[in-house]
Design a protein around this motif. Structure first.
Motif, PDB file in Angstrom:
ATOM      1  N   ASN A 112     -14.518   8.541 -21.639  1.00 51.87           N
ATOM      2  CA  ASN A 112     -15.557   7.687 -22.200  1.00 51.87           C
ATOM      3  C   ASN A 112     -15.183   7.271 -23.613  1.00 51.87           C
ATOM      4  O   ASN A 112     -14.488   7.986 -24.327  1.00 51.87           O
ATOM      5  CB  ASN A 112     -16.898   8.415 -22.215  1.00 51.87           C
TER       6      ASN A 112
ATOM      7  N   ARG B  45     -18.534   5.094 -28.342  1.00 53.80           N
ATOM      8  CA  ARG B  45     -19.859   4.468 -28.309  1.00 53.80           C
ATOM      9  C   ARG B  45     -20.683   5.016 -27.148  1.00 53.80           C
ATOM     10  O   ARG B  45     -21.870   5.280 -27.293  1.00 53.80           O
ATOM     11  CB  ARG B  45     -19.708   2.955 -28.197  1.00 53.80           C
ATOM     12  N   GLU B  46     -20.058   5.213 -25.999  1.00 49.18           N
ATOM     13  CA  GLU B  46     -20.781   5.748 -24.845  1.00 49.18           C
ATOM     14  C   GLU B  46     -21.206   7.198 -25.081  1.00 49.18           C
ATOM     15  O   GLU B  46     -22.322   7.579 -24.740  1.00 49.18           O
ATOM     16  CB  GLU B  46     -19.899   5.672 -23.597  1.00 49.18           C
ATOM     17  N   THR B  47     -20.325   7.986 -25.657  1.00 48.22           N
ATOM     18  CA  THR B  47     -20.653   9.390 -25.860  1.00 48.22           C
ATOM     19  C   THR B  47     -21.601   9.594 -27.028  1.00 48.22           C
ATOM     20  O   THR B  47     -22.376  10.542 -27.037  1.00 48.22           O
ATOM     21  CB  THR B  47     -19.383  10.227 -26.098  1.00 48.22           C
TER      22      THR B  47
ATOM     23  N   ASP C 122     -24.134   7.832 -27.777  1.00 51.71           N
ATOM     24  CA  ASP C 122     -25.504   7.526 -27.372  1.00 51.71           C
ATOM     25  C   ASP C 122     -26.161   8.665 -26.591  1.00 51.71           C
ATOM     26  O   ASP C 122     -27.363   8.630 -26.342  1.00 51.71           O
ATOM     27  CB  ASP C 122     -25.526   6.254 -26.519  1.00 51.71           C
TER      28      ASP C 122
END
Length: 68
Positions: free
Chosen positions: A4, A7-9, A11
């Protein structure tokens, strides 16, 4: 296994991060069992899983530090 992005992690909530860590640790145990029983396992998957666990643990510590 797709890693990931930051930015994905970033959030993720603290509970989601802890659940992800548990899931990854279980996956690592399964990979190590397969390795020990001479089943076909790509060593790169073990390395990536360890790397991702360390990223999640670091992110968890950052969230704990800034939420207190």
């Amino acid at each position: 296994m797709k890693l990931n992005t930051y930015r994905e992690t970033n959030d993720l909530t603290l509970v989601n991060i802890q659940n992800e860590i548990i899931k990854l640790k279980k996956e690592l145990v399964i990979l190590n069992i397969k390795k020990k029983t001479k089943q076909q396992v790509k060593p790169n998957n073990i390395k990536k899983t360890k790397h991702f666990i360390s990223q999640m643990l670091t992110l968890e510590q950052i969230k704990i530090k800034y939420n207190q």
